[in-house]
Design a protein around this motif. Structure first.
Motif, short mmCIF file in Angstrom:
data_model
loop_
_atom_site.label_atom_id
_atom_site.label_comp_id
_atom_site.label_asym_id
_atom_site.label_seq_id
_atom_site.Cartn_x
_atom_site.Cartn_y
_atom_site.Cartn_z
N CYS A 38 33.46 39.33 67.39
CA CYS A 38 34.27 38.00 67.38
C CYS A 38 35.60 38.21 67.45
N CYS A 41 37.44 36.92 63.45
CA CYS A 41 37.09 38.04 62.16
C CYS A 41 36.65 39.35 62.52
N HIS A 69 32.37 33.44 67.02
CA HIS A 69 31.46 32.53 66.09
C HIS A 69 31.80 31.02 66.06
N CYS A 72 34.65 30.38 63.54
CA CYS A 72 35.91 30.99 63.84
C CYS A 72 36.54 30.38 64.86
ZN LIG Z 1 34.14 35.46 63.71
#
Ligand SMILES: [Zn+2]
Length: 111
Positions: A38, A41, A69, A72
């Motif tokens: 991702c 993050c 995600h 996110c």
């Molecule tokens: Zn993430």
């Protein structure tokens, strides 16, 4: 519709907005077929997890995509997009978006 009120993509709905360079950003719900990283993050997106594909259709032509995600995408990505709107998921199929990327959006000009 304001802020995060547009929610996240589902099987029925995708979201479309614009980044600060005028590229289209399509948020599409997906299930991961392999492990992804991702960009929000830098953590792993596990195989078979419900996540968000962000498909960019570039203002000058071409496409690129990233896997995020869900949380996110909602907290880090969506707030940076303008005019985020819900669109039927059928409009965000990869073939349709790649076709959009083959013709530059000439009417949009850098300000
Ligand atoms: Zn993430």
């Amino acid at each position: 519709m304001s802020g995060a009120g547009s929610g996240l993509p589902s099987t029925r709905w995708s979201l479309r907005g614009y980044d600060d360079e005028g590229n289209e950003a399509w948020l599409i719900r997906s299930i991961s077929a392999k492990l992804y990283r991702c960009p929000g993050c830098h953590g792993d997106i596990e195989i078979a997890s419900d996540h968000v594909v962000v498909q960019y259709v570039m203002r000058l032509g071409g496409t690129e995509h990233h896997h995020w995600h869900r949380r996110c995408a909602e907290e880090l990505l969506a707030p940076d997009l303008r005019d985020l709107k819900r669109v039927p998921a059928g409009e965000s199929s990869r073939s349709k978006l790649e076709a959009r990327g083959r013709r530059p959006a000439g009417r949009r000009r850098r300000g």
